[in-house]
Design a protein around this motif. Structure first.
Motif, PDB file in Angstrom:
ATOM      1  N   MET A   1     -14.625  45.529 -60.735  1.00  0.00           N
ATOM      2  CA  MET A   1     -14.886  46.807 -61.387  1.00  0.00           C
ATOM      3  C   MET A   1     -15.124  46.569 -62.873  1.00  0.00           C
ATOM      4  O   MET A   1     -14.398  45.802 -63.505  1.00  0.00           O
ATOM      5  CB  MET A   1     -13.704  47.751 -61.206  1.00  0.00           C
TER       6      MET A   1
ATOM      7  N   TRP B   1     -11.154  52.048 -56.435  1.00  0.00           N
ATOM      8  CA  TRP B   1     -11.154  50.713 -57.037  1.00  0.00           C
ATOM      9  C   TRP B   1      -9.809  50.356 -57.652  1.00  0.00           C
ATOM     10  O   TRP B   1      -9.424  49.183 -57.701  1.00  0.00           O
ATOM     11  CB  TRP B   1     -12.269  50.619 -58.077  1.00  0.00           C
TER      12      TRP B   1
ATOM     13  N   ALA C   1     -16.668  45.600 -53.464  1.00  0.00           N
ATOM     14  CA  ALA C   1     -16.424  46.802 -54.253  1.00  0.00           C
ATOM     15  C   ALA C   1     -17.017  48.028 -53.593  1.00  0.00           C
ATOM     16  O   ALA C   1     -16.387  49.089 -53.566  1.00  0.00           O
ATOM     17  CB  ALA C   1     -17.005  46.645 -55.663  1.00  0.00           C
TER      18      ALA C   1
ATOM     19  N   HIS D   1     -17.263  43.185 -56.603  1.00  0.00           N
ATOM     20  CA  HIS D   1     -17.015  43.586 -57.988  1.00  0.00           C
ATOM     21  C   HIS D   1     -17.805  42.691 -58.936  1.00  0.00           C
ATOM     22  O   HIS D   1     -18.317  43.152 -59.965  1.00  0.00           O
ATOM     23  CB  HIS D   1     -15.520  43.507 -58.304  1.00  0.00           C
TER      24      HIS D   1
END
Length: 474
Positions: free
Chosen positions: A1, A62, A128, A147
């Motif tokens: 993230m 997330w 992700a 991610h």
């Protein structure tokens, strides 16, 4: 993230949110989801319009190191059911009852209690997000972005667009589409102020450019065409715009030039895919309309022969292939992944050239996939529904160029005793509106090879010649 910026703001309607407020809401929703049993690595379906709660839900999932499964808010029951079977989410959030019919859903309209937001670090190698992309055959596939790959794409987008925390954007693209997702996550990362619109309305968009002092406008072909045809376009104050980005569909030069002539605002064509979000973009100081630009930083591009598969030289047409750390980790189903790559190079399915200066031009599609307003439509998905009609002997679906939508879906059907409107309605009841045929053309038979493969190009050429007298439009 991506690492969050500290002062970015989001606006939707009359509400505004600071980044700390979004993080506090995300922390509160994450705590609620954890109480419902969401754990790291779990897949969570998210089906939502463009709204602040979508952003909060994305960040909340997330925070738990869970995986977001993005479902289009335009999808209907069978499309959602297929996506859920393929990805196997254990929980769901959204604002669409169709999802709640298939998986117990936490409605985004319910209040969220903010909580203290501790810093979050995600494993770059962990998935992700799953976004959906149609291939040349079969049902839509889920594209897996980690991610790490998403973070690279975000950095590339910031770079090619020249974004800073002084920029302001507005987003009407559905957040389930890779461009909508990329714009939202990029704004969060770069500290860019953003306004979300639940649906596209041209006058609202133009008014917000003036009132919000938008600096970068994101557009696809329908928006560009609407701008060109707006009778009062010169009356709007667009002086804050640095440029309008054109993505998802090829640039229509006449339309782009007309908009620039009426507004004084230039265009920045860019090129990407669900599997590789940022492939190319025009340089900010040398944007042109006859090319999608040059490879983004960190992206390698090559052209290979359609038959030989061997790399070609400058200006020789072939399939565009790319290599980048932002490329997807793979598809679901996993067996579809191998054909998407050629020795580590992502096969775009686009035909084009690269000249000696690195300018990339797209001239055709190698794959059969249809791109409507930037959304991908698999012919086989539409054909499966048409084949289900008892009076349809055979059919084939393909795309034809359209100034507004890039391409539109056309169905060639061999059948007697059924009308075009009935077949269009049949598809419209089962699939999203952008997948519904714009035209149905009746033909005596569908040309096929002995292997059964449809000769789509031959059929498309024949239909284009005959469509004026034998086509029904919706």
């Amino acid at each position: 993230m991506p690492t969050p910026a500290t002062s970015a703001a989001l606006a939707a309607g009359d509400r505004t949110y600071t980044r700390p407020e979004l993080d506090a809401l995300a922390a509160g929703l994450a705590a609620e989801l954890a109480g419902r049993g969401v754990r790291g690595g779990d897949r969570v379906a998210l089906m939502s319009s463009n709204r602040p709660e979508f952003v909060v839900a994305l960040l909340a999932i997330w925070r738990l190191d869970a995986v977001v499964v993005l479902l289009s808010p335009a999808w209907k029951h069978d499309e959602v059911a297929h996506a859920l079977r393929l990805t196997g989410p254990t929980h769901a959030l959204g604002d669409r009852p169709v999802l709640d019919e298939l998986l117990p859903m936490r409605y985004l309209d319910a209040p969220i209690t903010p909580a203290t937001a501790a810093p979050v670090r995600s494993d770059p190698a962990r998935d992700a997000v799953l976004v959906f992309s149609s291939g040349t055959t079969g049902m839509p596939k889920a594209v897996r972005h980690t991610h790490g790959s998403l973070a690279v794409a975000v950095r590339q987008w910031i770079d090619v667009l020249g974004l800073t925390d002084a920029d302001r954007i507005q987003i009407a693209t559905p957040p389930s589409h890779i461009l909508g997702l990329l714009n939202i996550v990029t704004a969060l990362e770069a500290g860019v102020w953003m306004r979300l619109h639940r649906r596209f309305d041209l006058d609202t968009m133009l008014r917000c450019i003036a009132e919000d002092r938008i600096t970068v406008e994101m557009a696809v072909a329908p928006i560009a065409l609407a701008l060109a045809g707006h009778p009062d376009l010169p009356s709007y104050d667009l002086s804050s715009l640095r440029y309008i980005m054109w993505g998802a569909t090829p640039v229509t030069v006449d339309v782009a030039e007309l908009v620039s002539a009426r507004t004084g605002v230039g265009w920045l064509p860019a090129y990407g895919a669900s599997e590789l979000p940022v492939i190319a973009c025009n340089p900010l100081d040398d944007a042109r309309l006859d090319t999608v630009g040059k490879a983004a930083p960190g992206v390698e591009v090559r052209i290979v022969g359609l038959d030989s598969g061997q790399p070609l030289g400058a200006n020789e047409p072939g399939e565009i292939q790319c290599r980048s750390a932002a490329a997807m980790a793979g598809y679901l189903p996993a067996e579809a992944t191998s054909v998407a790559f050629d020795d580590g190079w992502y096969r775009t399915g686009d035909v084009g050239t690269v000249d000696q200066q690195g300018w990339i031009r797209i001239t055709d599609r190698a794959k059969e996939m249809i791109k409507v307003r930037g959304f991908q439509v698999a012919p086989a998905e539409v054909e499966a529904i048409l084949h289900g009609h008892p009076l349809v002997r055979d059919c084939a679906v393909f795309g034809v160029p359209d100034d507004r939508d890039g391409e539109v879906v056309v169905a060639a059907v061999s059948a007697e005793g059924v009308g075009a409107e009935e077949l269009i309605r049949l598809v419209g009841e089962r699939l999203a509106s952008y997948k519904t045929p714009r035209r149905v053309v009746f033909v005596p038979e569908i040309p096929r090879l002995p292997s059964g493969k449809v000769l789509r190009r031959k059929l498309k050429g024949r239909v284009l010649e005959e469509c004026h007298g034998r086509t029904t439009d919706r």
